[in-house]
Design a protein around this motif. Structure first.
Motif, PDB file in Angstrom:
ATOM      1  N   LEU A 172       6.203   3.302   5.164  1.00  0.00           N
ATOM      2  CA  LEU A 172       6.989   2.908   3.997  1.00  0.00           C
ATOM      3  C   LEU A 172       8.325   2.314   4.425  1.00  0.00           C
ATOM      4  O   LEU A 172       8.973   2.852   5.323  1.00  0.00           O
ATOM      5  CB  LEU A 172       7.287   4.124   3.120  1.00  0.00           C
ATOM      6  N   PRO A 173       8.756   1.248   3.782  1.00  0.00           N
ATOM      7  CA  PRO A 173      10.101   0.712   4.032  1.00  0.00           C
ATOM      8  C   PRO A 173      11.118   1.534   3.239  1.00  0.00           C
ATOM      9  O   PRO A 173      11.552   1.148   2.149  1.00  0.00           O
ATOM     10  CB  PRO A 173       9.988  -0.726   3.536  1.00  0.00           C
ATOM     11  N   ARG A 174      11.468   2.682   3.772  1.00  0.00           N
ATOM     12  CA  ARG A 174      12.289   3.658   3.046  1.00  0.00           C
ATOM     13  C   ARG A 174      13.604   3.073   2.530  1.00  0.00           C
ATOM     14  O   ARG A 174      13.999   3.309   1.396  1.00  0.00           O
ATOM     15  CB  ARG A 174      12.530   4.884   3.914  1.00  0.00           C
ATOM     16  N   HIS A 207       2.906   9.164   1.511  1.00  0.00           N
ATOM     17  CA  HIS A 207       3.659   8.108   0.834  1.00  0.00           C
ATOM     18  C   HIS A 207       4.226   8.620  -0.495  1.00  0.00           C
ATOM     19  O   HIS A 207       5.375   8.341  -0.840  1.00  0.00           O
ATOM     20  CB  HIS A 207       2.770   6.898   0.584  1.00  0.00           C
ATOM     21  N   LEU A 208       3.426   9.345  -1.245  1.00  0.00           N
ATOM     22  CA  LEU A 208       3.860   9.840  -2.550  1.00  0.00           C
ATOM     23  C   LEU A 208       5.009  10.836  -2.421  1.00  0.00           C
ATOM     24  O   LEU A 208       5.990  10.755  -3.167  1.00  0.00           O
ATOM     25  CB  LEU A 208       2.678  10.460  -3.287  1.00  0.00           C
ATOM     26  N   PHE A 209       4.878  11.778  -1.484  1.00  0.00           N
ATOM     27  CA  PHE A 209       5.974  12.732  -1.259  1.00  0.00           C
ATOM     28  C   PHE A 209       7.245  12.004  -0.837  1.00  0.00           C
ATOM     29  O   PHE A 209       8.341  12.327  -1.302  1.00  0.00           O
ATOM     30  CB  PHE A 209       5.599  13.767  -0.194  1.00  0.00           C
ATOM     31  N   ALA A 210       7.108  11.007   0.038  1.00  0.00           N
ATOM     32  CA  ALA A 210       8.282  10.274   0.516  1.00  0.00           C
ATOM     33  C   ALA A 210       8.977   9.541  -0.628  1.00  0.00           C
ATOM     34  O   ALA A 210      10.216   9.566  -0.738  1.00  0.00           O
ATOM     35  CB  ALA A 210       7.885   9.294   1.614  1.00  0.00           C
ATOM     36  N   ILE A 211       8.214   8.896  -1.492  1.00  0.00           N
ATOM     37  CA  ILE A 211       8.809   8.165  -2.613  1.00  0.00           C
ATOM     38  C   ILE A 211       9.493   9.131  -3.583  1.00  0.00           C
ATOM     39  O   ILE A 211      10.615   8.883  -4.036  1.00  0.00           O
ATOM     40  CB  ILE A 211       7.753   7.290  -3.319  1.00  0.00           C
ATOM     41  N   ALA A 212       8.840  10.245  -3.884  1.00  0.00           N
ATOM     42  CA  ALA A 212       9.460  11.248  -4.760  1.00  0.00           C
ATOM     43  C   ALA A 212      10.752  11.778  -4.145  1.00  0.00           C
ATOM     44  O   ALA A 212      11.764  11.936  -4.840  1.00  0.00           O
ATOM     45  CB  ALA A 212       8.477  12.393  -5.014  1.00  0.00           C
ATOM     46  N   ASP A 213      10.747  12.024  -2.835  1.00  0.00           N
ATOM     47  CA  ASP A 213      11.952  12.504  -2.151  1.00  0.00           C
ATOM     48  C   ASP A 213      13.078  11.482  -2.207  1.00  0.00           C
ATOM     49  O   ASP A 213      14.240  11.837  -2.430  1.00  0.00           O
ATOM     50  CB  ASP A 213      11.642  12.850  -0.693  1.00  0.00           C
ATOM     51  N   ILE A 214      12.745  10.210  -2.017  1.00  0.00           N
ATOM     52  CA  ILE A 214      13.752   9.154  -2.071  1.00  0.00           C
ATOM     53  C   ILE A 214      14.393   9.117  -3.460  1.00  0.00           C
ATOM     54  O   ILE A 214      15.619   9.099  -3.593  1.00  0.00           O
ATOM     55  CB  ILE A 214      13.145   7.778  -1.715  1.00  0.00           C
ATOM     56  N   SER A 234      14.042   3.888 -16.087  1.00  0.00           N
ATOM     57  CA  SER A 234      12.938   4.633 -15.496  1.00  0.00           C
ATOM     58  C   SER A 234      12.321   3.899 -14.322  1.00  0.00           C
ATOM     59  O   SER A 234      12.468   2.678 -14.166  1.00  0.00           O
ATOM     60  CB  SER A 234      11.856   4.905 -16.539  1.00  0.00           C
ATOM     61  N   ILE A 235      11.633   4.677 -13.504  1.00  0.00           N
ATOM     62  CA  ILE A 235      10.867   4.173 -12.375  1.00  0.00           C
ATOM     63  C   ILE A 235       9.670   5.113 -12.236  1.00  0.00           C
ATOM     64  O   ILE A 235       9.771   6.302 -12.538  1.00  0.00           O
ATOM     65  CB  ILE A 235      11.721   4.120 -11.088  1.00  0.00           C
ATOM     66  N   SER A 236       8.541   4.573 -11.837  1.00  0.00           N
ATOM     67  CA  SER A 236       7.358   5.418 -11.693  1.00  0.00           C
ATOM     68  C   SER A 236       6.524   4.942 -10.515  1.00  0.00           C
ATOM     69  O   SER A 236       6.772   3.878  -9.949  1.00  0.00           O
ATOM     70  CB  SER A 236       6.530   5.406 -12.983  1.00  0.00           C
ATOM     71  N   PHE A 237       5.545   5.755 -10.163  1.00  0.00           N
ATOM     72  CA  PHE A 237       4.630   5.384  -9.091  1.00  0.00           C
ATOM     73  C   PHE A 237       3.264   5.977  -9.341  1.00  0.00           C
ATOM     74  O   PHE A 237       3.112   6.903 -10.134  1.00  0.00           O
ATOM     75  CB  PHE A 237       5.175   5.782  -7.713  1.00  0.00           C
ATOM     76  N   SER A 238       2.264   5.408  -8.663  1.00  0.00           N
ATOM     77  CA  SER A 238       0.908   5.932  -8.789  1.00  0.00           C
ATOM     78  C   SER A 238       0.132   5.672  -7.507  1.00  0.00           C
ATOM     79  O   SER A 238       0.401   4.709  -6.788  1.00  0.00           O
ATOM     80  CB  SER A 238       0.185   5.304  -9.984  1.00  0.00           C
ATOM     81  N   HIS A 264      -3.297   1.807  -1.630  1.00  0.00           N
ATOM     82  CA  HIS A 264      -1.847   1.658  -1.654  1.00  0.00           C
ATOM     83  C   HIS A 264      -1.236   2.557  -2.722  1.00  0.00           C
ATOM     84  O   HIS A 264      -1.949   3.087  -3.571  1.00  0.00           O
ATOM     85  CB  HIS A 264      -1.464   0.203  -1.942  1.00  0.00           C
ATOM     86  N   VAL A 265       0.078   2.690  -2.659  1.00  0.00           N
ATOM     87  CA  VAL A 265       0.826   3.322  -3.736  1.00  0.00           C
ATOM     88  C   VAL A 265       1.547   2.201  -4.487  1.00  0.00           C
ATOM     89  O   VAL A 265       2.089   1.282  -3.872  1.00  0.00           O
ATOM     90  CB  VAL A 265       1.810   4.401  -3.216  1.00  0.00           C
ATOM     91  N   SER A 266       1.473   2.253  -5.795  1.00  0.00           N
ATOM     92  CA  SER A 266       2.166   1.282  -6.633  1.00  0.00           C
ATOM     93  C   SER A 266       3.480   1.889  -7.079  1.00  0.00           C
ATOM     94  O   SER A 266       3.496   3.003  -7.606  1.00  0.00           O
ATOM     95  CB  SER A 266       1.333   0.938  -7.871  1.00  0.00           C
TER      96      SER A 266
END
Length: 131
Positions: free
Chosen positions: A117-119, A41-48, A73-77, A82-84
């Motif tokens: 993930l809803p890409r 999930h984290l790799f996918a969000i970073a790639d998006i 800005s946008i961030s995730f954790s 789950h991933v936020s």
């Protein structure tokens, strides 16, 4: 006050979630330090984010990845289940009807590891927030 038995930091809430140890220096280091179930999930969000926002700058702040461009800005954790994704309250409001079925907080959406993930939705929120 509650004291984390691992790192010794003090918190108001018992069992407060936090990052113990030295903060990662790069987004890649952050992702690789997370549990296996979180990494996809984290790799996918970073790639998006990197794909849809040309010239976005990535860094670590508050021990988590943050992406910035033109003052936005946008961030995730990674969390336990789950991933936020922190897109801001305005984006939460804008995409409220598309976020049915996901836990939503004031400025974040929680995407469980147990679901794909809803890409397209993430891509749309990132574009709306950052462009």
């Amino acid at each position: 006050m509650w004291v984390c038995p691992k790192c010794g930091r003090e918190f108001r809430r018992t069992n407060q979630g936090h990052y113990c140890g030295e903060p990662p220096e790069t987004v890649l280091e952050y992702i690789k330090a997370q549990p296996t179930e979180a990494q996809a999930h984290l790799f996918a969000i970073a790639d998006i984010i990197n794909a849809v926002i040309p010239g976005v700058q990535e860094r670590i702040s508050w021990s988590m990845p943050i992406y910035e461009k033109d003052g936005k800005s946008i961030s995730f954790s990674a969390c336990k289940n789950h991933v936020s994704v922190y897109v801001g309250s305005e984006a939460i409001e804008k995409f409220a009807s598309d976020l049915c079925g996901f836990d939503v907080r004031k400025n974040a959406v929680y995407f469980p590891y147990s679901k794909n993930l809803p890409r397209k939705l993430i891509e749309d929120m990132v574009k709306w927030r950052m462009l």
